[in-house]
Design an enzyme around this catalytic site. Structure first.
Site, short mmCIF file in Angstrom:
data_model
loop_
_atom_site.label_atom_id
_atom_site.label_comp_id
_atom_site.label_asym_id
_atom_site.label_seq_id
_atom_site.Cartn_x
_atom_site.Cartn_y
_atom_site.Cartn_z
N HIS A 187 96.46 88.06 40.18
CA HIS A 187 96.02 87.25 39.06
C HIS A 187 95.32 85.97 39.51
O HIS A 187 94.30 85.56 38.94
CB HIS A 187 97.22 86.87 38.18
CG HIS A 187 97.68 87.98 37.29
ND1 HIS A 187 99.00 88.21 37.00
CD2 HIS A 187 96.99 88.93 36.62
CE1 HIS A 187 99.09 89.26 36.19
NE2 HIS A 187 97.89 89.71 35.95
N ARG A 199 73.99 98.04 63.73
CA ARG A 199 74.49 98.11 65.11
C ARG A 199 75.88 98.72 65.16
O ARG A 199 76.82 98.15 64.62
CB ARG A 199 74.52 96.71 65.72
CG ARG A 199 73.18 96.01 65.81
CD ARG A 199 73.36 94.60 66.38
NE ARG A 199 72.12 93.90 66.56
CZ ARG A 199 71.57 93.11 65.62
NH1 ARG A 199 72.18 92.96 64.45
NH2 ARG A 199 70.44 92.48 65.85
N ARG A 254 72.01 102.44 64.90
CA ARG A 254 71.79 102.48 66.33
C ARG A 254 73.09 102.81 67.05
O ARG A 254 74.12 102.17 66.83
CB ARG A 254 71.26 101.13 66.83
CG ARG A 254 70.83 101.16 68.29
CD ARG A 254 70.26 99.82 68.72
NE ARG A 254 71.28 98.80 68.85
CZ ARG A 254 71.03 97.52 69.12
NH1 ARG A 254 69.77 97.11 69.24
NH2 ARG A 254 72.01 96.65 69.23
N GLU A 284 61.70 99.16 73.38
CA GLU A 284 62.10 97.83 73.84
C GLU A 284 61.89 97.65 75.35
O GLU A 284 62.28 96.63 75.91
CB GLU A 284 63.58 97.59 73.50
CG GLU A 284 64.52 98.68 74.00
CD GLU A 284 65.92 98.57 73.42
OE1 GLU A 284 66.32 97.48 73.01
OE2 GLU A 284 66.61 99.61 73.38
N GLY A 295 62.36 96.80 69.44
CA GLY A 295 63.34 95.76 69.74
C GLY A 295 62.63 94.62 70.44
O GLY A 295 62.46 94.65 71.67
N SER A 296 62.19 93.64 69.69
CA SER A 296 61.31 92.60 70.27
C SER A 296 62.04 91.71 71.26
O SER A 296 61.41 91.13 72.16
CB SER A 296 60.68 91.76 69.15
OG SER A 296 61.67 91.19 68.33
N ASP A 328 64.42 92.54 73.67
CA ASP A 328 64.38 93.13 75.01
C ASP A 328 62.96 93.34 75.49
O ASP A 328 62.67 93.18 76.68
CB ASP A 328 65.15 94.46 75.02
CG ASP A 328 66.62 94.27 75.37
OD1 ASP A 328 66.92 93.36 76.16
OD2 ASP A 328 67.46 95.02 74.86
N CYS A 339 62.86 95.83 64.46
CA CYS A 339 64.18 95.35 64.05
C CYS A 339 64.64 94.18 64.91
O CYS A 339 65.79 93.76 64.81
CB CYS A 339 65.21 96.48 64.12
SG CYS A 339 65.37 97.23 65.76
#
Length: 790
Positions: A417, A507, A574, A676, A697-698, A700, A747
Site C-alpha cells: 500500500h 550486452r 551480443r 571493430e 563497434g567504434s 574498439d 552501436c
C-alpha cells in the site's frame, strides 16, 4: 432487509453507490467471470444505506461533521486525536435492530450452520475509482469466527472510515467526508495461511508498460504483502506469449519472505491472526511455481479485459485445495493515468558513496536530511523536505508522506500500500532495504535515486541531478533508424517508450555481471569449488534447480525481458564479450582465467567461443538464446558475434552456433558481426559471406586503428571516433554492406557523444545508429535539423 444486506453474487459494478467499489467488483467477478475460470469466494455485504442509518441511529452524523469541519489535517497530532475520537464514537454505537436481523440471516445462509472463518473487508463508496486508489485506507479483518465477532469486525470496519490516513487521503484528494459511506464485505476465507498470496498488476508499476503482468507472492495470508511487512517473490509475465500458450515468465526475483501471517486461536479482531517466522529452507525457494505464476497471469488478463483497464488485483492460493482465488480487483490509478506522450527522466549528474539499497518505487530522485521515525506517534517530527526513514511505511503514514522528499524502508515490496501511495504522490521511495534504520542517521544528508532501474540507492550527501521532460508526439522523420544500446533489463520497460527502432546492442555480459555474478565454469564444475565459494554460490542460486539451470535461466530472463519490452522491434544480443580480467572478477573466476598483460587484445570474442576451454560455457549462452527464440517465440532476438579477428574464426563460430541450434536463417535468425577490428573493414566482403550484416563497434575500431589504449588516461585526449583514418574504415564497411544489401549499423559510443559524427554516418547511408537512451531525443532532433544545430 434487502436495503441493509446484499449477497455478493447479487452485486455488480452498477452497485458502487450501494456496496462500494471493492464489494461491487467482487460481485461483478462472481457472476460475470466464473465461467472464464476466475474463482472468487462468496459472501455478503452490508450496504451504504445500512451504514448511514447506523450513524443516524446513534446520533453521530452532525457530531462527526462538526468535528471534521474544524480539523486541520496538516496538524498530525490534531488529526490523530480527531480520528481516535470518531472511531470511539462508532465503536460505542449499536446496530439498529433491522441491521442486526439482516446480518444474522445473511450469515446463517452463508455458513449453513457451520463454524466457518470469514474475512471482513471494507469497501467505501468513493474508492477504487479510475483516478483514486484509496489503497489501504480502511481496515480488513481475517479469520473472524462466530456471529458476535463478525458483528464486532463490521463495526470496526465502519470505524475505519475515520482512520487518520483515510481522513487525510480524502482531504488530499478533494472528497467530501459526508459523501463517502462504508460497506462491510463478509467473505469466506481462503486457506492461504497454508499456501501463498499476494498482489498483481496488469502493467509494470514503475514504467507503465502494459504488455506484462507483475505478480508478487509470499507465504501465508496476504496482509503481509499488502502492508509491506514482507519482501515478496516477484514475477513478470509477458501477455502476448501467454496468449500463444508459450512459456511467458520473463523475470523471477526471490524475496526474503522472512515472516508469514497465519490463523490465530480466538477468531476475533484482536487475536484472529498471528505472524510467525518462515523456515530458512522455505525462504530459499519461490513460494509458488511457474504453473501458478502463469495461471495467475491468465486470470489477471481475463479481469483486465472484462474491466477494460489496467487492474490492481489481490489473490490467494488455498493450501488445502491448491486453487487460486481472487479476493479483490480494482483499477490501477497511477501509471495508467500517466501521459505516454511526455517522457520524464531523472538523471544523476554525479555518483557518491552508496549507503543503502532496496527496490525502487518510481523513477524520480530526491534529497534531504534523514528523519528516522520509529512509530506513528513521531509523525509530527517529519518536516517538509525530509527523507523519511522507517522500518515499514503503511497507509497510516500518508498524512506525512507528502511532506517527504523521499522515503526509505527496511521492509516492503513494490506492490504494498505504501508503494502505491508513494507513486500516487510522486515521491521516490526505496523499500525492502533490510537495515536502513541502522545504517542511516538523523539529519544525515542523503540523495535517494530511483532512476537507475529496479535497484534504488541512497547516496551520501546532496548530489546534483537533472530532470528532463520531452514530448514524443511528433518526432521528425530521419533517413535511417535510431536504435538504443540497452544492457540493463531493469530499464527495458522504461526505455521502450522512447522513440526507437529497437535495440542495436544488448550486452550479454551486462546480464551475466548484474543478474548472475558467477563464472560459468564455477557453475559447471560446482562440486569442485572450495567450500567458501560453494556457500556463496548456493546463496546466489536459491530458488533455481541447479547451478547450471541458474545460469541459463537468468540469461533467459534477461534476454527475454529485453526482447519482450521492444517486441516486435529487433533486439540484437551480443554474445558475452568479457575480457579475461573481467571474467576473473566474477565469483570463482580467478581459477579459470589466464593472467594477461593486455586483456583488451587477448582472450575475448570469437577466439574464446571456439576454444576448447570455453566451448561448454558458450553452449550455455546458446541454450539460453535458443530457448528465448524457439520456446518463448521471441524471434525478434538477433545474435551478434564480437571481436572476430579472422575470416577463419568467422566460419568456425557460425558453425559452432549452428551445432548449438542457432543456425543462420533458421526460424528467421539473423547473425550480425561486430565490425571493430581494421581487418573487418578491410576484408568486409569475405566476412559478410558468413553474416547478415555488420554492427560497428567504434570504440574498439578507434583504439585499434590509432594504436591507443582507450583505458589509458595518459593518451585519452587522442581518442576520437571522428579521426579520418577511422572514418575511412567506416566508409569501407558501410559501402560493403550496402553493396551486398546487408544490414549496417553502429552501436559504439561515438554517435551518443558526438551528434555531428551521427550526422556523418547518416550521410554515408548507414542503416541504423544505436544510441545510449539518454542521448536519443537530443540526437534525433539534432539530426532532423537541416543546419545541424541542436
Amino acid at each position: 432487509m434487502q436495503d441493509y444486506v446484499i449477497r455478493l453474487d447479487q452485486a455488480g459494478m452498477g452497485d458502487v453507490d450501494k456496496v462500494g467499489g471493492k464489494n461491487a467488483s467482487l460481485g461483478e467477478m462472481i457472476h460475470q467471470l466464473k465461467d472464464a475460470g476466475v474463482k472468487v469466494p462468496g459472501g455478503f455485504a452490508t450496504t451504504a444505506h445500512a451504514y448511514r442509518d447506523f450513524l443516524q441511529h446513534n446520533g453521530l452524523v452532525d457530531k462527526i461533521n462538526d468535528l471534521l469541519e474544524s480539523l486541520d489535517c496538516n496538524d498530525t497530532r490534531a488529526l490523530a486525536e480527531t480520528g481516535r475520537t470518531l472511531r470511539e464514537w462508532i465503536m460505542a454505537g449499536e446496530f439498529q435492530p433491522d441491521l442486526q436481523a439482516a446480518i444474522d440471516q445473511a450469515y446463517q445462509e452463508m455458513s449453513e450452520g457451520k463454524d466457518i472463518a470469514v474475512a471482513v473487508r471494507s469497501s467505501a463508496t468513493a474508492e477504487d475509482l479510475p483516478d483514486a486508489s484509496f489503497a489501504g485506507q480502511q481496515e480488513t479483518y481475517l479469520n473472524i469466527r462466530g456471529l458476535d465477532n463478525i458483528k464486532e469486525a463490521i463495526k470496526s470496519v465502519f470505524a475505519s472510515l475515520y482512520n487518520d490516513r483515510a481522513i487525510s487521503y480524502r482531504v488530499h484528494r478533494g472528497f467530501i467526508h459526508s459523501e463517502v459511506a462504508l460497506s462491510a464485505g463478509i467473505q469466506r476465507m481462503v486457506r492461504s495461511e497454508t499456501g501463498a498470496s499476494g498482489v498483481m498488476f496488469t502493467l509494470d508499476t514503475e514504467s507503465g508498460f502494459k504488455q506484462v503482468v507483475f505478480i508478487t507472492a509470499a507465504y501465508g495470508l496476504g496482509e503481509t504483502v499488502v502492508q509491506g511487512a514482507v519482501n515478496p517473490d516477484e514475477f513478470y509475465v509477458y501477455k502476448p506469449t501467454l496468449n500463444l500458450g508459450a512459456p511467458a515468465i520473463l523475470r523471477r526475483s526471490l524475496g526474503s519472505k522472512a515472516i508469514k501471517m497465519i490463523y490465530g486461536g480466538e477468531g476475533n479482531t484482536a487475536n484472529a491472526v498471528q505472524t510467525v517466522d518462515v523456515p530458512r529452507e522455505d525462504r530459499d525457494r519461490f513460494c509458488i511455481n511457474d504453473a501458478d505464476v502463469e495461471a495467475l497471469a491468465r486470470i489477471a488478463v481475463i479481469i483486465e479485459k472484462h474491466y477494460g483497464r489496467p487492474m490492481d488485483i489481490e489473490w490467494a492460493k488455498d493450501g488445502d485445495d491448491g486453487e487460486l482465488y481472487i479476493v479483490q480487483a480494482r483499477p490501477e490509478t497511477v501509471r495508467s493515468q500517466s501521459s505516454s506522450a511526455v517522457m520524464e527522466r531523472y538523471l544523476l549528474k554525479e555518483k557518491g558513496k552508496v549507503l543503502v539499497e532496496g527496490r525502487s518505487i518510481g523513477h524520480r530522485i530526491g534529497s534531504g536530511p534523514v528523519r528516522i521515525v520509529d512509530s506513528i506517534d513521531q509523525m509530527h517530527e517529519v518536516q517538509p523536505g525530509d527523507v523519511l526513514v522507517t522500518d515499514m511505511t503503511d497507509p497510516d503514514w500518508e498524512p506525512v508522506m507528502k511532506r517527504a522528499a523521499a522515503i526509505i524502508t527496511n521492509r516492503g515490496g513494490r506492490t504494498c500500500h505504501a508503494a502505491i501511495i508513494a507513486r500516487e504522490l510522486g515521491i521516490p521511495a526505496i523499500v525492502g532495504c533490510g537495515d536502513a534504520t541502522d545504517r542511516l542517521n538523523n539529519n544525515q544528508l542523503v540523495t535517494v535515486s530511483c532512476a537507475e532501474g529496479d535497484t534504488g540507492r541512497a547516496y551520501e550527501g546532496k548530489l546534483a541531478f537533472e530532470h528532463q521532460t520531452s514530448s514524443v508526439e511528433s518526432m521528425p522523420v530521419l533517413p535511417f533508424e535510431i536504435m538504443m544500446n540497452v544492457g540493463n533489463p531493469d530499464r527495458a520497460f522504461d526505455f521502450q517508450s522512447l522513440p526507437n527502432a529497437g535495440v542495436g546492442l544488448a550486452r550479454l555480459e551486462f546480464i551475466i555481471n548484474r543478474m548472475i555474478g558467477v563464472h560459468p565454469k564455477a557453475l559447471l564444475n560446482f562440486e569442485q569449488q572450495p567450500r567458501d565459494i560453494k556457500q556463496i554460490i548456493n546463496r546466489r542460486i536459491a530458488g533455481y534447480a541447479s547451478p547450471v539451470d541458474f545460469y541459463v535461466d537468468k540469461l533467459v530472463e534477461g534476454i527475454s525481458t529485453l526482447a519482450a519490452a521492444f517486441y516486435p522491434r529487433k533486439v540484437i544480443v551480443r554474445m558475452s564479450d568479457f575480457k579475461s580480467n573481467e571474467y576473473g572478477h566474477l565469483i570463482g573466476g580467478d581459477r579459470y582465467e589466464p593472467a594477461e598483460e593486455n586483456p583488451m587484445l587477448g582472450f575475448r570474442g570469437a577466439a574464446r567461443y571456439i576454444s576448447e576451454t570455453f566451448q561448454d560455457c558458450f553452449e550455455l549462452e546458446c541454450r539460453a538464446l535458443k530457448r528465448v527464440r524457439d520456446e518463448m517465440k521471441l524471434t525478434n532476438v538477433e545474435i551478434m558475434v564480437p571481436f572476430v579477428r579472422t575470416v577463419g574464426e568467422a566460419r568456425q563460430v557460425v558453425e559452432l552456433l549452428a551445432r548449438n541450434g542457432l543456425k543462420r536463417g533458421e526460424n528467421g535468425l539473423r547473425l550480425i558481426m561486430m565490425c571493430e577490428i581494421p581487418s573487418n573493414a578491410l576484408l568486409a566482403d569475405e566476412f559478410l559471406q558468413y553474416f547478415d550484416g555488420f554492427s560497428i563497434g567504434s570504440n574498439d575500431l578507434t583504439q585499434l586503428t590509432l594504436g591507443l589504449d582507450r583505458d589509458s588516461g595518459i593518451i585519452a585526449h587522442l581518442f576520437d571516433e571522428r579521426n579520418d583514418a577511422v572514418k575511412k574504415l567506416l566508409a569501407m564497411a558501410i559501402k560493403a554492406c550496402k553493396d551486398a544489401d546487408k544490414y549496417i549499423g553502429i552501436c559504439g559510443q561515438g554517435p551518443s557523444d558526438h551528434p555531428d559524427f551521427a550526422r556523418w554516418l547518416m550521410d554515408q547511408g548507414i542503416t541504423s545508429v544505436s544510441l545510449n537512451p539518454d542521448s536519443v531525443m537530443d540526437t534525433w532532433f539534432f539530426l532532423a535539423n537541416d543546419k545541424g544545430q541542436p
